[in-house]
Design a protein around this motif. Structure first.
Motif, PDB file in Angstrom:
ATOM      1  N   ALA A  88      -2.118  -1.026  -8.934  1.00 52.11           N
ATOM      2  CA  ALA A  88      -2.818  -1.186  -7.654  1.00 52.11           C
ATOM      3  C   ALA A  88      -3.101  -2.642  -7.302  1.00 52.11           C
ATOM      4  O   ALA A  88      -3.504  -2.931  -6.161  1.00 52.11           O
ATOM      5  CB  ALA A  88      -4.134  -0.413  -7.693  1.00 52.11           C
ATOM      6  N   VAL A  96      -6.165   5.331   3.328  1.00 51.44           N
ATOM      7  CA  VAL A  96      -5.840   5.472   1.903  1.00 51.44           C
ATOM      8  C   VAL A  96      -7.014   6.052   1.135  1.00 51.44           C
ATOM      9  O   VAL A  96      -6.845   6.854   0.209  1.00 51.44           O
ATOM     10  CB  VAL A  96      -5.433   4.103   1.325  1.00 51.44           C
ATOM     11  N   SER A  97      -8.233   5.680   1.524  1.00 47.66           N
ATOM     12  CA  SER A  97      -9.415   6.251   0.868  1.00 47.66           C
ATOM     13  C   SER A  97      -9.462   7.762   1.071  1.00 47.66           C
ATOM     14  O   SER A  97      -9.752   8.529   0.128  1.00 47.66           O
ATOM     15  CB  SER A  97     -10.684   5.605   1.427  1.00 47.66           C
ATOM     16  N   TRP A 125     -12.484  -0.247  -5.179  1.00 47.63           N
ATOM     17  CA  TRP A 125     -11.630  -1.437  -5.298  1.00 47.63           C
ATOM     18  C   TRP A 125     -10.947  -1.764  -3.972  1.00 47.63           C
ATOM     19  O   TRP A 125     -10.759  -2.944  -3.640  1.00 47.63           O
ATOM     20  CB  TRP A 125     -10.582  -1.226  -6.392  1.00 47.63           C
ATOM     21  N   LEU A 126     -10.586  -0.739  -3.192  1.00 50.22           N
ATOM     22  CA  LEU A 126     -10.004  -1.002  -1.878  1.00 50.22           C
ATOM     23  C   LEU A 126     -10.998  -1.739  -0.977  1.00 50.22           C
ATOM     24  O   LEU A 126     -10.630  -2.702  -0.280  1.00 50.22           O
ATOM     25  CB  LEU A 126      -9.588   0.309  -1.215  1.00 50.22           C
ATOM     26  N   HIS A 127     -12.242  -1.315  -1.020  1.00 51.45           N
ATOM     27  CA  HIS A 127     -13.249  -1.968  -0.183  1.00 51.45           C
ATOM     28  C   HIS A 127     -13.631  -3.341  -0.722  1.00 51.45           C
ATOM     29  O   HIS A 127     -13.984  -4.242   0.058  1.00 51.45           O
ATOM     30  CB  HIS A 127     -14.488  -1.073  -0.067  1.00 51.45           C
ATOM     31  N   VAL A 176       0.834  -1.203   0.000  1.00 49.49           N
ATOM     32  CA  VAL A 176       0.000   0.000   0.000  1.00 49.49           C
ATOM     33  C   VAL A 176       0.869   1.253   0.000  1.00 49.49           C
ATOM     34  O   VAL A 176       0.561   2.246  -0.684  1.00 49.49           O
ATOM     35  CB  VAL A 176      -0.952  -0.020   1.203  1.00 49.49           C
ATOM     36  N   VAL A 181      -7.184   0.998   5.020  1.00 44.96           N
ATOM     37  CA  VAL A 181      -8.052   1.240   3.861  1.00 44.96           C
ATOM     38  C   VAL A 181      -8.765   2.580   3.998  1.00 44.96           C
ATOM     39  O   VAL A 181      -8.870   3.356   3.030  1.00 44.96           O
ATOM     40  CB  VAL A 181      -9.065   0.089   3.703  1.00 44.96           C
ATOM     41  N   THR A 204      -6.746   9.396  -0.993  1.00 48.25           N
ATOM     42  CA  THR A 204      -7.115   9.398  -2.414  1.00 48.25           C
ATOM     43  C   THR A 204      -8.107  10.509  -2.724  1.00 48.25           C
ATOM     44  O   THR A 204      -7.961  11.258  -3.705  1.00 48.25           O
ATOM     45  CB  THR A 204      -7.719   8.034  -2.796  1.00 48.25           C
ATOM     46  N   LEU A 217      -4.063  -4.401  -3.574  1.00 50.41           N
ATOM     47  CA  LEU A 217      -5.386  -4.989  -3.359  1.00 50.41           C
ATOM     48  C   LEU A 217      -5.273  -6.430  -2.869  1.00 50.41           C
ATOM     49  O   LEU A 217      -5.994  -6.850  -1.959  1.00 50.41           O
ATOM     50  CB  LEU A 217      -6.200  -4.927  -4.652  1.00 50.41           C
ATOM     51  N   ILE A 230      -4.124  -6.403   0.762  1.00 53.75           N
ATOM     52  CA  ILE A 230      -5.209  -6.039   1.672  1.00 53.75           C
ATOM     53  C   ILE A 230      -6.130  -7.234   1.915  1.00 53.75           C
ATOM     54  O   ILE A 230      -6.518  -7.534   3.055  1.00 53.75           O
ATOM     55  CB  ILE A 230      -6.002  -4.846   1.091  1.00 53.75           C
ATOM     56  N   THR A 234      -6.082  -3.452   8.974  1.00 54.76           N
ATOM     57  CA  THR A 234      -6.428  -3.409   7.558  1.00 54.76           C
ATOM     58  C   THR A 234      -7.523  -2.395   7.285  1.00 54.76           C
ATOM     59  O   THR A 234      -7.433  -1.593   6.346  1.00 54.76           O
ATOM     60  CB  THR A 234      -6.875  -4.808   7.079  1.00 54.76           C
TER      61      THR A 234
END
Length: 386
Positions: A85, A111-112, A141-143, A69, A108, A115, A89, A92, A104
């Motif tokens: 990415a 990072v969200s 996509w992270l979620h 990450v 996330v 972003t 992913l 994660i 984790t």
């Protein structure tokens, strides 16, 4: 066509293959960026950091996630494309699967937020459709990776619990069947054997009361009925409580045979609380019991030595009598011993020893030794069948 089990990818080999695929994705993404607007020199090691760290995920899942990450965030401004990415992913999802949920989820969310803030800053702090689209794509996509790892973890936990429940149901069914068999044996056999024993005892009592010598056959019938009653009672106990005969009961077993006029020397190193596999424990007891029975019936001696002790990697059972040691023929007793020992992967030696006729069984605990040795099949000309 079936694939041989040895050719299936697993463990480190599988991790290396996945790492190679991830590395190829990031390098392709970097090459595409280099052909377009160019790629800074530090972009290449950052793109390779996540895939190269992936093989360590089994031991250090959190560290692999942080590296992947962190590398993704560092190359975010280089416009390397969505393939860059993929390692983050995967990391994660893996960290979530291993149960590191708090770290984790926190990462996330962080990072969200970064972003969203980065895209908003690049648009001059104006919320536009492009800002929302780019931000929601990455955050989504992270979620997805987060939820995928957790769902797989929950699925595996459910499958493990289902397997455990199935095994418990099988055990309960087997226990119920043992109780049913014990009940049937008790109702059908115990009553009949008891009647035989009582009738034989009455006949012997009347014969002695009249001053007559009881017929040997009648005496044998009474003794056989006593043995059958005792054996049936022990078998029913084993079926009902699933504990069977334990080595802690060897002393009472030896006392019963001492009452028949045999001097029995017993050395048992196994304590009642010792942790011994149930099958090994039961087999060892049965071997001692059968060997003592053979000694009483066929040895023509008057002394028996019983030793039960731990070897290097096995439980050693040795029963030796001072009777006939050479003239014997394997009967159902020795055959039953061999079957028990073979089933556990042990060895059985039968024949003359330093003390006399000796039965030595080695039952593996826990590593199985070499295949069991065959019992000498010598035909007895004058000896009994053991």
């Amino acid at each position: 066509m079936s694939i041989p089990s040895g050719s299936r990818l697993s463990g480190l080999r599988l991790d290396l293959v996945v790492a190679a695929i991830l590395l190829s994705d990031t390098l392709i993404s970097g090459a595409a960026a280099a052909v377009g607007d160019g790629l800074a020199w530090y972009g290449w090691p950052l793109l390779a950091a996540g895939p190269l760290a992936f093989p360590l995920w089994r031991r250090y899942p959190r560290a692999v996630m942080l590296v992947s990450v962190g590398a993704l965030v560092a190359v975010g401004h280089l416009q390397v494309g969505p393939l860059a990415a993929v390692p983050a992913l995967v990391a994660i999802a893996v960290s979530m699967y291993r149960g590191h949920r708090r770290l984790t989820v926190s990462l996330v969310l962080l990072v969200s937020a970064v972003t969203m803030l980065g895209n908003w800053s690049a648009a001059g702090f104006h919320f536009t459709g492009a800002v929302m689209e780019q931000s929601m794509l990455v955050i989504g996509w992270l979620h997805v990776a987060l939820i995928s790892g957790e769902s797989r973890r929950q699925r595996d936990a459910y499958m493990a619990e289902a397997e455990h429940t199935r095994e418990e149901a099988v055990k309960r069914k087997a226990a119920d069947e043992r109780v049913r068999i014990a009940r049937e044996l008790h109702d059908s056999l115990t009553h009949s054997i008891s009647v035989i024993r009582v009738q034989a005892g009455v006949a012997l009592h009347l014969a002695r009361k009249r001053g007559e010598e009881p017929p040997p056959a009648l005496v044998a019938v009474e003794e056989a009925a006593k043995d059958a009653t005792r054996e049936l009672r022990e078998t029913l106990t084993m079926l009902r409580d699933d504990e069977g005969h334990r080595l802690s009961r060897v002393e009472p077993l030896a006392d019963r045979y001492r009452g028949l006029g045999f001097a029995i020397e017993l050395e048992c190193e196994i304590e009642e609380t010792a942790a011994i596999d149930e099958e090994v424990d039961h087999a060892a007891y049965r071997i001692v019991q059968e060997a003592l029975t053979n000694a009483v019936r066929h040895s023509a001696g008057d002394r028996v030595r019983v030793r039960v002790h731990h070897g290097e990697d096995a439980l050693v059972v040795e029963v030796a009598d001072n009777g006939r040691a050479r003239d014997f023929a394997p009967g159902r007793g020795l055959t039953g011993m061999r079957e028990r020992v073979d089933a556990l992967g042990g060895t059985l030696d039968v024949g003359p020893g330093e003390y006399g006729f000796t039965v030595t069984a080695r039952l593996p605990m826990p590593d199985p030794p070499a295949p069991a040795a065959a019992i000498p099949a010598q035909a007895a000309e004058t000896g009994g069948t053991r």
